[in-house]
Motif scaffolding. Structure first.
Motif, PDB file in Angstrom:
ATOM      1  N   GLU A 120       0.825  -1.206   0.000  1.00  0.00           N
ATOM      2  CA  GLU A 120       0.000   0.000   0.000  1.00  0.00           C
ATOM      3  C   GLU A 120       0.857   1.253   0.000  1.00  0.00           C
ATOM      4  OE1 GLU A 120      -3.497  -0.196   2.691  1.00  0.00           O
ATOM      5  OE2 GLU A 120      -2.715  -2.207   3.131  1.00  0.00           O
ATOM      6  N   LEU A 121       2.076   1.115   0.517  1.00  0.00           N
ATOM      7  CA  LEU A 121       3.002   2.241   0.567  1.00  0.00           C
ATOM      8  C   LEU A 121       4.419   1.725   0.372  1.00  0.00           C
ATOM      9  CD1 LEU A 121       3.480   5.313   1.179  1.00  0.00           C
ATOM     10  CD2 LEU A 121       3.856   4.618   3.548  1.00  0.00           C
ATOM     11  N   VAL A 122       5.156   2.392  -0.510  1.00  0.00           N
ATOM     12  CA  VAL A 122       6.576   2.097  -0.714  1.00  0.00           C
ATOM     13  C   VAL A 122       7.356   3.322  -0.247  1.00  0.00           C
ATOM     14  CG1 VAL A 122       8.397   1.572  -2.384  1.00  0.00           C
ATOM     15  CG2 VAL A 122       6.092   0.623  -2.706  1.00  0.00           C
ATOM     16  N   ILE A 123       8.302   3.089   0.644  1.00  0.00           N
ATOM     17  CA  ILE A 123       9.175   4.153   1.131  1.00  0.00           C
ATOM     18  C   ILE A 123      10.570   3.822   0.619  1.00  0.00           C
ATOM     19  CG2 ILE A 123      10.116   5.334   3.149  1.00  0.00           C
ATOM     20  CD1 ILE A 123       7.608   4.213   4.683  1.00  0.00           C
ATOM     21  N   GLY A 124      11.146   4.727  -0.158  1.00  0.00           N
ATOM     22  CA  GLY A 124      12.439   4.467  -0.764  1.00  0.00           C
ATOM     23  C   GLY A 124      13.446   5.562  -0.478  1.00  0.00           C
ATOM     24  N   ALA A 125      14.680   5.155  -0.255  1.00  0.00           N
ATOM     25  CA  ALA A 125      15.798   6.079  -0.054  1.00  0.00           C
ATOM     26  C   ALA A 125      17.080   5.260  -0.161  1.00  0.00           C
ATOM     27  CB  ALA A 125      15.716   6.779   1.307  1.00  0.00           C
ATOM     28  N   THR A 126      18.204   5.944  -0.136  1.00  0.00           N
ATOM     29  CA  THR A 126      19.482   5.237  -0.108  1.00  0.00           C
ATOM     30  C   THR A 126      19.732   4.722   1.304  1.00  0.00           C
ATOM     31  OG1 THR A 126      20.769   7.188   0.463  1.00  0.00           O
ATOM     32  CG2 THR A 126      20.445   6.743  -1.907  1.00  0.00           C
ATOM     33  N   LEU A 127      20.620   3.775   1.417  1.00  0.00           N
ATOM     34  CA  LEU A 127      20.990   3.250   2.734  1.00  0.00           C
ATOM     35  C   LEU A 127      21.497   4.380   3.621  1.00  0.00           C
ATOM     36  CD1 LEU A 127      21.356   0.768   4.531  1.00  0.00           C
ATOM     37  CD2 LEU A 127      23.637   0.483   3.526  1.00  0.00           C
ATOM     38  N   HIS A 128      22.306   5.243   3.062  1.00  0.00           N
ATOM     39  CA  HIS A 128      22.850   6.373   3.812  1.00  0.00           C
ATOM     40  C   HIS A 128      21.737   7.274   4.352  1.00  0.00           C
ATOM     41  CE1 HIS A 128      25.662   9.566   4.893  1.00  0.00           C
ATOM     42  NE2 HIS A 128      24.862  10.402   4.266  1.00  0.00           N
ATOM     43  N   ASP A 129      20.769   7.600   3.506  1.00  0.00           N
ATOM     44  CA  ASP A 129      19.689   8.488   3.942  1.00  0.00           C
ATOM     45  C   ASP A 129      18.780   7.820   4.968  1.00  0.00           C
ATOM     46  OD1 ASP A 129      20.571  10.696   2.529  1.00  0.00           O
ATOM     47  OD2 ASP A 129      19.371  10.227   0.755  1.00  0.00           O
ATOM     48  N   PHE A 130      18.526   6.517   4.824  1.00  0.00           N
ATOM     49  CA  PHE A 130      17.765   5.821   5.870  1.00  0.00           C
ATOM     50  C   PHE A 130      18.522   5.867   7.196  1.00  0.00           C
ATOM     51  CE2 PHE A 130      15.267   3.286   2.608  1.00  0.00           C
ATOM     52  CZ  PHE A 130      14.048   3.846   2.948  1.00  0.00           C
ATOM     53  N   GLY A 131      19.836   5.717   7.134  1.00  0.00           N
ATOM     54  CA  GLY A 131      20.641   5.823   8.352  1.00  0.00           C
ATOM     55  C   GLY A 131      20.547   7.198   8.985  1.00  0.00           C
ATOM     56  N   ASP A 184      11.141  15.569   6.006  1.00  0.00           N
ATOM     57  CA  ASP A 184      10.723  16.622   5.081  1.00  0.00           C
ATOM     58  C   ASP A 184      11.881  17.097   4.207  1.00  0.00           C
ATOM     59  OD1 ASP A 184       8.045  16.638   5.820  1.00  0.00           O
ATOM     60  OD2 ASP A 184       8.388  18.083   7.433  1.00  0.00           O
ATOM     61  N   THR A 185      13.042  17.279   4.807  1.00  0.00           N
ATOM     62  CA  THR A 185      14.203  17.726   4.046  1.00  0.00           C
ATOM     63  C   THR A 185      14.548  16.710   2.962  1.00  0.00           C
ATOM     64  OG1 THR A 185      15.100  18.963   5.909  1.00  0.00           O
ATOM     65  CG2 THR A 185      16.666  18.309   4.198  1.00  0.00           C
ATOM     66  N   LEU A 186      14.569  15.429   3.344  1.00  0.00           N
ATOM     67  CA  LEU A 186      14.891  14.397   2.362  1.00  0.00           C
ATOM     68  C   LEU A 186      13.802  14.279   1.305  1.00  0.00           C
ATOM     69  CD1 LEU A 186      16.407  11.613   4.642  1.00  0.00           C
ATOM     70  CD2 LEU A 186      17.609  13.276   3.221  1.00  0.00           C
ATOM     71  N   PHE A 187      12.545  14.412   1.707  1.00  0.00           N
ATOM     72  CA  PHE A 187      11.441  14.301   0.761  1.00  0.00           C
ATOM     73  C   PHE A 187      11.476  15.434  -0.253  1.00  0.00           C
ATOM     74  CE2 PHE A 187       7.070  15.116  -0.589  1.00  0.00           C
ATOM     75  CZ  PHE A 187       6.717  13.864  -1.077  1.00  0.00           C
ATOM     76  N   PHE A 188      11.623  16.660   0.231  1.00  0.00           N
ATOM     77  CA  PHE A 188      11.596  17.798  -0.682  1.00  0.00           C
ATOM     78  C   PHE A 188      12.865  17.930  -1.519  1.00  0.00           C
ATOM     79  CE2 PHE A 188       8.199  19.095   2.292  1.00  0.00           C
ATOM     80  CZ  PHE A 188       7.170  19.101   1.362  1.00  0.00           C
ATOM     81  N   SER A 189      13.935  17.273  -1.109  1.00  0.00           N
ATOM     82  CA  SER A 189      15.133  17.231  -1.948  1.00  0.00           C
ATOM     83  C   SER A 189      15.151  15.966  -2.811  1.00  0.00           C
ATOM     84  CB  SER A 189      16.393  17.319  -1.087  1.00  0.00           C
ATOM     85  OG  SER A 189      16.512  16.178  -0.269  1.00  0.00           O
ATOM     86  N   ARG A 190      14.031  15.247  -2.814  1.00  0.00           N
ATOM     87  CA  ARG A 190      13.829  14.039  -3.625  1.00  0.00           C
ATOM     88  C   ARG A 190      14.788  12.912  -3.273  1.00  0.00           C
ATOM     89  NH1 ARG A 190      10.322  15.308  -8.082  1.00  0.00           N
ATOM     90  NH2 ARG A 190       9.957  17.537  -8.122  1.00  0.00           N
ATOM     91  N   ARG A 191      15.220  12.877  -2.016  1.00  0.00           N
ATOM     92  CA  ARG A 191      16.082  11.797  -1.548  1.00  0.00           C
ATOM     93  C   ARG A 191      15.288  10.750  -0.778  1.00  0.00           C
ATOM     94  NH1 ARG A 191      20.320  15.213   1.576  1.00  0.00           N
ATOM     95  NH2 ARG A 191      20.952  13.175   2.361  1.00  0.00           N
ATOM     96  N   LEU A 192      14.051  11.070  -0.425  1.00  0.00           N
ATOM     97  CA  LEU A 192      13.125  10.132   0.209  1.00  0.00           C
ATOM     98  C   LEU A 192      11.877  10.097  -0.660  1.00  0.00           C
ATOM     99  CD1 LEU A 192      12.279   8.385   2.707  1.00  0.00           C
ATOM    100  CD2 LEU A 192      11.314  10.490   3.657  1.00  0.00           C
TER     101      LEU A 192
END
Length: 169
Positions: A88-99, A109-117
């Motif tokens: 129902e929901l996919v959450i994607g990011a790099t390993l570094h950003d998840f860390g 929000d920062t990661l989302f609006f910079s398209r990293r999340l």
């Protein structure tokens, strides 16, 4: 807004490691992932959040590692899922950003609006998860709590067994 004073540069998963990781079966990784989630997250979920999450199929996709984990809340904890069924929901990011998120060095929000999340799917579910994580004070990722001995102790306590004496794991 970044929570860390200096912004750390991303470290992508090396291509040879990505090659190996992307070919591993998903189920064992999803089990380890949900065990780690269950070690740190359930105490922070109130009854309303638990009800809203119950049975909802989620996927965490580690983009630079080529791996994804399907899981759902099953009343007392998160459980790895396998088989048919779209999340129902996919959450994607790099390993570094998840860390960075887990250690609270960067906010979603920062990661989302910079398209990293990336969040794809049920928007309301995505907001529930984001707001729930935002409301948690302190870092979710505490290496002491995720050390193998600490995870074994957690599993033993959940099964009603006594914890092993220090140094015995």
């Amino acid at each position: 807004m970044s929570r860390a004073a200096p912004h750390s540069s991303p470290r992508p998963v090396p291509a040879p490691l990505r090659h190996v990781l992307s070919r591993l079966p998903a189920r064992p990784g999803a089990w380890v992932f949900t065990a780690a989630l269950n070690a740190v997250l359930p105490a922070h979920l109130d009854a309303d959040v638990r009800r809203a999450l119950h049975g909802r199929r989620l996927r965490l996709s580690v983009l630079d590692a080529g791996i994804a984990f399907d899981f759902a809340w099953r009343g007392r904890g998160f459980a790895a899922l396998h088989g048919a069924g779209a999340p129902e929901l996919v959450i994607g990011a790099t390993l570094h950003d998840f860390g960075l998120l887990a250690m609270r060095r960067e906010d979603p929000d920062t990661l989302f609006f910079s398209r990293r999340l990336v969040m794809e799917g049920d928007t309301e579910l995505g907001l529930l998860i984001k707001n729930t994580l935002d409301a948690i004070d302190g870092a979710l990722l505490d290496p002491q709590r995720l050390a193998p001995g600490a995870l074994v102790d957690l599993l033993r306590r959940r099964r009603g067994e006594p914890s092993a004496p220090r140094g015995a794991c």
